[in-house]
Structures are given as C-alpha cells and as structure tokens.
Write a protein that holds these residues in place. Structure first.
Motif, PDB file in Angstrom:
ATOM      1  N   ALA A   1       0.829  -1.211   0.000  1.00 46.06           N
ATOM      2  CA  ALA A   1       0.000   0.000   0.000  1.00 46.06           C
ATOM      3  C   ALA A   1       0.863   1.261   0.000  1.00 46.06           C
ATOM      4  O   ALA A   1       0.559   2.239  -0.701  1.00 46.06           O
ATOM      5  CB  ALA A   1      -0.931  -0.013   1.211  1.00 46.06           C
ATOM      6  N   LEU A   2       1.947   1.248   0.763  1.00 43.65           N
ATOM      7  CA  LEU A   2       2.842   2.402   0.804  1.00 43.65           C
ATOM      8  C   LEU A   2       3.538   2.609  -0.539  1.00 43.65           C
ATOM      9  O   LEU A   2       3.731   3.740  -0.987  1.00 43.65           O
ATOM     10  CB  LEU A   2       3.864   2.227   1.919  1.00 43.65           C
ATOM     11  N   HIS A   3       3.924   1.530  -1.192  1.00 39.42           N
ATOM     12  CA  HIS A   3       4.607   1.630  -2.483  1.00 39.42           C
ATOM     13  C   HIS A   3       3.669   2.126  -3.579  1.00 39.42           C
ATOM     14  O   HIS A   3       4.124   2.701  -4.578  1.00 39.42           O
ATOM     15  CB  HIS A   3       5.176   0.273  -2.887  1.00 39.42           C
ATOM     16  N   ALA A   4       2.387   1.918  -3.404  1.00 41.04           N
ATOM     17  CA  ALA A   4       1.415   2.316  -4.423  1.00 41.04           C
ATOM     18  C   ALA A   4       1.070   3.808  -4.359  1.00 41.04           C
ATOM     19  O   ALA A   4       0.410   4.323  -5.266  1.00 41.04           O
ATOM     20  CB  ALA A   4       0.143   1.486  -4.272  1.00 41.04           C
ATOM     21  N   LEU A   5       1.513   4.509  -3.334  1.00 44.13           N
ATOM     22  CA  LEU A   5       1.168   5.919  -3.180  1.00 44.13           C
ATOM     23  C   LEU A   5       1.832   6.756  -4.264  1.00 44.13           C
ATOM     24  O   LEU A   5       3.017   6.608  -4.559  1.00 44.13           O
ATOM     25  CB  LEU A   5       1.613   6.419  -1.802  1.00 44.13           C
ATOM     26  N   ARG A   6       1.072   7.679  -4.827  1.00 44.83           N
ATOM     27  CA  ARG A   6       1.603   8.583  -5.833  1.00 44.83           C
ATOM     28  C   ARG A   6       2.200   9.817  -5.146  1.00 44.83           C
ATOM     29  O   ARG A   6       1.842  10.135  -4.010  1.00 44.83           O
ATOM     30  CB  ARG A   6       0.494   8.989  -6.800  1.00 44.83           C
ATOM     31  N   PRO A   7       3.081  10.533  -5.833  1.00 48.61           N
ATOM     32  CA  PRO A   7       3.671  11.735  -5.220  1.00 48.61           C
ATOM     33  C   PRO A   7       2.651  12.773  -4.769  1.00 48.61           C
ATOM     34  O   PRO A   7       2.905  13.523  -3.826  1.00 48.61           O
ATOM     35  CB  PRO A   7       4.570  12.283  -6.342  1.00 48.61           C
ATOM     36  N   ASP A   8       1.484  12.826  -5.435  1.00 51.87           N
ATOM     37  CA  ASP A   8       0.462  13.802  -5.077  1.00 51.87           C
ATOM     38  C   ASP A   8      -0.635  13.214  -4.178  1.00 51.87           C
ATOM     39  O   ASP A   8      -1.740  13.753  -4.101  1.00 51.87           O
ATOM     40  CB  ASP A   8      -0.175  14.387  -6.340  1.00 51.87           C
ATOM     41  N   THR A   9      -0.317  12.123  -3.481  1.00 53.83           N
ATOM     42  CA  THR A   9      -1.312  11.462  -2.638  1.00 53.83           C
ATOM     43  C   THR A   9      -1.831  12.369  -1.523  1.00 53.83           C
ATOM     44  O   THR A   9      -1.105  13.227  -1.021  1.00 53.83           O
ATOM     45  CB  THR A   9      -0.723  10.187  -2.005  1.00 53.83           C
ATOM     46  N   ASN A  10      -3.105  12.141  -1.164  1.00 56.08           N
ATOM     47  CA  ASN A  10      -3.689  12.832  -0.011  1.00 56.08           C
ATOM     48  C   ASN A  10      -3.476  12.044   1.277  1.00 56.08           C
ATOM     49  O   ASN A  10      -3.714  12.566   2.365  1.00 56.08           O
ATOM     50  CB  ASN A  10      -5.190  13.050  -0.230  1.00 56.08           C
ATOM     51  N   GLU A  11      -3.024  10.799   1.152  1.00 51.81           N
ATOM     52  CA  GLU A  11      -2.764   9.951   2.326  1.00 51.81           C
ATOM     53  C   GLU A  11      -1.324  10.203   2.789  1.00 51.81           C
ATOM     54  O   GLU A  11      -0.439   9.380   2.594  1.00 51.81           O
ATOM     55  CB  GLU A  11      -2.975   8.483   1.976  1.00 51.81           C
ATOM     56  N   THR A  12      -1.121  11.338   3.395  1.00 53.40           N
ATOM     57  CA  THR A  12       0.244  11.772   3.690  1.00 53.40           C
ATOM     58  C   THR A  12       0.724  11.404   5.086  1.00 53.40           C
ATOM     59  O   THR A  12       1.903  11.572   5.381  1.00 53.40           O
ATOM     60  CB  THR A  12       0.363  13.291   3.516  1.00 53.40           C
ATOM     61  N   HIS A  13      -0.172  10.937   5.950  1.00 54.51           N
ATOM     62  CA  HIS A  13       0.260  10.579   7.305  1.00 54.51           C
ATOM     63  C   HIS A  13      -0.236   9.184   7.648  1.00 54.51           C
ATOM     64  O   HIS A  13      -1.436   8.915   7.615  1.00 54.51           O
ATOM     65  CB  HIS A  13      -0.255  11.573   8.338  1.00 54.51           C
ATOM     66  N   TRP A  14       0.723   8.297   7.993  1.00 52.65           N
ATOM     67  CA  TRP A  14       0.410   6.913   8.328  1.00 52.65           C
ATOM     68  C   TRP A  14       0.905   6.597   9.733  1.00 52.65           C
ATOM     69  O   TRP A  14       2.012   6.988  10.108  1.00 52.65           O
ATOM     70  CB  TRP A  14       1.077   5.961   7.339  1.00 52.65           C
ATOM     71  N   THR A  15       0.089   5.886  10.481  1.00 53.93           N
ATOM     72  CA  THR A  15       0.488   5.400  11.806  1.00 53.93           C
ATOM     73  C   THR A  15       0.466   3.879  11.793  1.00 53.93           C
ATOM     74  O   THR A  15      -0.540   3.263  11.405  1.00 53.93           O
ATOM     75  CB  THR A  15      -0.460   5.916  12.903  1.00 53.93           C
ATOM     76  N   ILE A  16       1.580   3.280  12.212  1.00 51.10           N
ATOM     77  CA  ILE A  16       1.706   1.823  12.222  1.00 51.10           C
ATOM     78  C   ILE A  16       1.832   1.346  13.663  1.00 51.10           C
ATOM     79  O   ILE A  16       2.729   1.784  14.386  1.00 51.10           O
ATOM     80  CB  ILE A  16       2.921   1.369  11.399  1.00 51.10           C
ATOM     81  N   THR A  17       0.953   0.466  14.064  1.00 52.82           N
ATOM     82  CA  THR A  17       0.995  -0.097  15.414  1.00 52.82           C
ATOM     83  C   THR A  17       1.327  -1.590  15.332  1.00 52.82           C
ATOM     84  O   THR A  17       1.214  -2.211  14.275  1.00 52.82           O
ATOM     85  CB  THR A  17      -0.348   0.104  16.137  1.00 52.82           C
ATOM     86  N   GLY A  18       1.738  -2.140  16.470  1.00 57.06           N
ATOM     87  CA  GLY A  18       2.047  -3.563  16.550  1.00 57.06           C
ATOM     88  C   GLY A  18       3.233  -4.022  15.735  1.00 57.06           C
ATOM     89  O   GLY A  18       3.204  -5.120  15.171  1.00 57.06           O
TER      90      GLY A  18
END
Length: 229
Positions: free
Chosen positions: A17-34
């Motif tokens: 999912a992270l690799h699929a992000l485009r440079p202009d993505t709106n999903e700019t902040h990710w939090t990873i738990t566990g």
C-alpha cells in the motif's frame, strides 16, 4: 490519517500500500501499530509522506527511503535507514549495528545509542547520534557527516574517504588512515546546521566537538603503507 495494525494485517500488504502511493497522494500521514520487531517495515518509500511507527522494529526499517519522513517510537534493529536516498528517519530509542549503511542522502537521527558499524560505507547521508556509537563506525565512509554527542568505539573511520566525523565525547581508537583534524569555521557552521536539523540548536555547541577525517594515505597503493591495508 491512515492507521495500520500489523497484528491484524500482513506486513506485505502494508508495504504494498505504501509503495502504491503517488507523489500527489492525499494519504500523507500513516500510523503503524504492533510492529513487534518485524523486519523491513516501511522499506522503499518513494513519496513525501509521514510514517510513525509505535514500537520496536527489526532489521532494515525505512531502508531505501526516498522523500518520506519515518519516526520510530522505539528501538531499531540492524540496518535502519540502510541505503536511504533522501528524507528523514528518526529513531527515538537505540539502534543496532549498521545504521545508515551505504546511504546516499537524507538525515538519520538516533536519540539513543548506535551499535557497531554505524554509517558504514555512507555515501552522503547525515547521521546524528545523541548517544554513543560502537566499533568500526564510518568504515569506508565516502561522503556525508556523522555527528556523535557521546563516545565512539574502536577503529572509528577505518579506511575513510571524504566523510566528516564530529565526536563530542571520547574516541576509543581511530582506524587506518583516520586522523583528528582542525575544526575551522566552515566545519563549525556545517556542524551547527546538522545539530539544528536534529533539533539540537542551542543545546549543544559545535565548539565541544572534535573533527576526524581521512589522512588520504590509502587513496593509492604505496608499498611503504602496505601494513595499513
């Protein structure tokens, strides 16, 4: 903000999912738990996003990073930010050996201590370690800076090329062809900029550091230096 729990979904799916992000993505902040010490979390990022990992990570976290900002709220295993190209990686704990190995650019900040071979074969990265570093750090370091607020272990800068090493504490020993060098104004200015980037401006003075670099005796083979190879 996107949240991902590695206890509920596979790591492979997260990295995909992270690799699929485009440079202009709106999903700019990710939090990873566990994270629970899993290896290769958030590797190969290539977008200007922010990733925050809540817990300890295993080997090669944030390896091959490009553009992204990765914060690890815990400790990191071998090779954190290995081969990083650009961006920012911040470990709010200790790191194991080979932190920032072979990295070409970006900034790696370690709040705790770093193990052996920190910055090995670094090629342009800036590394700031607020604690101490282990033996053989900056081995064959070619370019970039390594700033250490604590102490350095044995054989610092062995077979060093043109990277600049700044150490505030004691150095157990210097490696082959690494020597202490004069701290000129240009070096104090460079060091201040690295401390500022690591959030340490005003807390530590560049005058407290010593600079180490290459004696440039091993650039070309010389039989008189054969014992140093």
């Amino acid at each position: 903000m996107s949240s991902y729990d590695l206890n509920q979904a596979p790591l492979r799916d997260l990295n995909r999912a992270l690799h699929a992000l485009r440079p202009d993505t709106n999903e700019t902040h990710w939090t990873i738990t566990g994270p629970d010490g899993r290896h290769a979390i958030a590797v190969g990022l290539d977008a200007p996003i922010s990733v925050e990992i809540e817990g300890n990570v295993g080997y090669y976290c944030a390896g091959m990073n490009k553009l992204a900002s990765v914060v690890i709220n815990g400790n990191a295993g071998v090779g954190v930010a290995e081969n990083m190209m650009s961006g920012f990686v911040h470990v709010r704990g200790d790191v194991s050996q080979s932190a920032g190995a072979t990295a070409h650019g970006g900034l790696l900040v370690v709040d705790g201590n770093a193990g052996a071979r920190c910055g090995i074969s670094m090629k342009g990265i800036d590394i700031v370690v607020k604690g101490s570093i282990g033996h053989m750090s900056a081995f064959m370091a070619q370019a970039g800076t390594l700033t250490v607020l604590g102490d350095a272990g044995e054989a610092l800068g062995d077979s060093l090329y043109e990277a600049r090493l700044y150490v505030r504490g004691s150095v157990n020993s210097l490696g082959a062809d690494c020597i202490e060098k004069e701290m000129r104004d240009e070096h104090r200015e460079q060091l201040y900029a690295k401390l500022q980037a690591a959030g340490l401006a005003g807390e530590v003075s560049p005058s407290e550091f010593r600079r180490y670099g290459s004696a440039r005796r091993l650039y070309h083979f010389n039989v008189d230096n054969a014992g140093a190879y």
